[in-house]
Design an enzyme around this catalytic site. Sequence first.
Site, PDB file in Angstrom:
ATOM      1  N   PHE A  47      60.844 -40.698 -60.092  1.00 50.61           N
ATOM      2  CA  PHE A  47      62.216 -40.707 -59.568  1.00 50.61           C
ATOM      3  C   PHE A  47      62.575 -42.111 -59.069  1.00 50.61           C
ATOM      4  O   PHE A  47      63.021 -42.278 -57.928  1.00 50.61           O
ATOM      5  CB  PHE A  47      62.389 -39.678 -58.445  1.00 50.61           C
ATOM      6  CG  PHE A  47      62.333 -38.237 -58.879  1.00 50.61           C
ATOM      7  CD1 PHE A  47      62.499 -37.880 -60.204  1.00 50.61           C
ATOM      8  CD2 PHE A  47      62.110 -37.237 -57.949  1.00 50.61           C
ATOM      9  CE1 PHE A  47      62.446 -36.549 -60.604  1.00 50.61           C
ATOM     10  CE2 PHE A  47      62.051 -35.905 -58.337  1.00 50.61           C
ATOM     11  CZ  PHE A  47      62.223 -35.563 -59.668  1.00 50.61           C
ATOM     12  N   PRO A  48      62.401 -43.137 -59.900  1.00 51.09           N
ATOM     13  CA  PRO A  48      62.632 -44.513 -59.447  1.00 51.09           C
ATOM     14  C   PRO A  48      64.085 -44.833 -59.140  1.00 51.09           C
ATOM     15  O   PRO A  48      64.373 -45.853 -58.516  1.00 51.09           O
ATOM     16  CB  PRO A  48      62.122 -45.357 -60.619  1.00 51.09           C
ATOM     17  CG  PRO A  48      62.312 -44.476 -61.815  1.00 51.09           C
ATOM     18  CD  PRO A  48      62.005 -43.094 -61.317  1.00 51.09           C
ATOM     19  N   PRO A  60      71.020 -32.339 -57.087  1.00 49.08           N
ATOM     20  CA  PRO A  60      72.271 -32.713 -56.417  1.00 49.08           C
ATOM     21  C   PRO A  60      72.136 -32.964 -54.919  1.00 49.08           C
ATOM     22  O   PRO A  60      72.944 -33.682 -54.345  1.00 49.08           O
ATOM     23  CB  PRO A  60      73.192 -31.512 -56.702  1.00 49.08           C
ATOM     24  CG  PRO A  60      72.272 -30.392 -57.067  1.00 49.08           C
ATOM     25  CD  PRO A  60      71.099 -31.012 -57.727  1.00 49.08           C
ATOM     26  N   GLY A 102      66.106 -42.303 -57.756  1.00 51.19           N
ATOM     27  CA  GLY A 102      66.537 -41.141 -57.011  1.00 51.19           C
ATOM     28  C   GLY A 102      66.444 -39.901 -57.882  1.00 51.19           C
ATOM     29  O   GLY A 102      66.254 -39.987 -59.098  1.00 51.19           O
ATOM     30  N   TYR A 149      54.228 -30.545 -70.134  1.00 49.59           N
ATOM     31  CA  TYR A 149      55.552 -30.923 -70.616  1.00 49.59           C
ATOM     32  C   TYR A 149      55.815 -30.178 -71.926  1.00 49.59           C
ATOM     33  O   TYR A 149      55.270 -30.508 -72.987  1.00 49.59           O
ATOM     34  CB  TYR A 149      55.638 -32.427 -70.872  1.00 49.59           C
ATOM     35  CG  TYR A 149      55.571 -33.306 -69.642  1.00 49.59           C
ATOM     36  CD1 TYR A 149      55.700 -32.788 -68.359  1.00 49.59           C
ATOM     37  CD2 TYR A 149      55.388 -34.680 -69.763  1.00 49.59           C
ATOM     38  CE1 TYR A 149      55.639 -33.603 -67.239  1.00 49.59           C
ATOM     39  CE2 TYR A 149      55.334 -35.510 -68.656  1.00 49.59           C
ATOM     40  CZ  TYR A 149      55.456 -34.968 -67.393  1.00 49.59           C
ATOM     41  OH  TYR A 149      55.394 -35.791 -66.295  1.00 49.59           O
TER      42      TYR A 149
END
Length: 304
Positions: free
Chosen positions: A223-224, A230, A226, A68
């Site tokens: 990604f809790p 896009p 979503g 990161y």
Amino acid sequence: MHTDSPSSRHTTSLRAGGTGRLANHTVSRIGYGAMQLERLADDHRAAVALLRRIIELGVTHIDTAQFYGDGVVNDMIRDALTPDDDVVVVTKVGADPSHNSEHPIRTAQRPDQLRSSVEDNLRSLGLDQIPVVNLRRFDVGPGLTVEGDQIVDIDAQIEVMTNLRDEGKIGAIGLSCVSLDSLQRALPVGIACVQNWYSLIARDYEDMLELCSAENVAWVPFFPLGSAFPQHAKVTDEPRVRAVADKLGTSPALVGLAWLLRRSPNTLLIPGSADLSHMETNLTAGDVPLTDSMMSALGAIPSR
């Protein structure tokens, strides 16, 4: 470093979703995913202040990685934590920074690369031992696939991770982006947690969640709500989620996070944001009073 006797500042807090287990630690069920801190690379003091604030609010689980920001995020965490903080730091190995605009990471799956990455994390975090280190595989999406010498059998990877644990450099082993087969093969050595893509609208890994629950392995979905990509749906766009949020007078995002907390008691959340007010709101997900009928209605939303 974490101890298993939390100080008075870090008692069980609904704002942090209550408490759960991660390896042999008791942690807040709502932790912090630090990836977004890279956005504050030019404002180190703001990043440290954000971390100090969420710790004050009862967060005792911070998820990070050396890749990161090529160590920038780990530097922030090192500078924010004090010896008295009751925080479990979890990092991951299996990828390195790539400095590529299309893919900010590159695979680093070989055993020698895993060991090197653990050493890098130890240095940047300023720790003698990292409480939990996740082996970031590429068995399942999203993201890159492995090629050439990066196609490494999980048994060889688990061997080096176990050696690092035996040496005291890591406290426990976790897995990320793994298949059910990989998890089953790794379980005998002791697995603390699994991080896979999972949310109310992306429930491909129900079988893994059930196995983790049975084996007392923490389930830490990323990604809790979503994906931000896009082409993928978002939990907050679901009409039934929005209807429940309206009924409760809360936000669709908090409904999505609250559903995950209610879905299984071994679930730990690591929402992340570089915005302090947004993060403070995330920490209230444990206060959302979802009823059984709401849970049923939300659970009936098709997974895709």
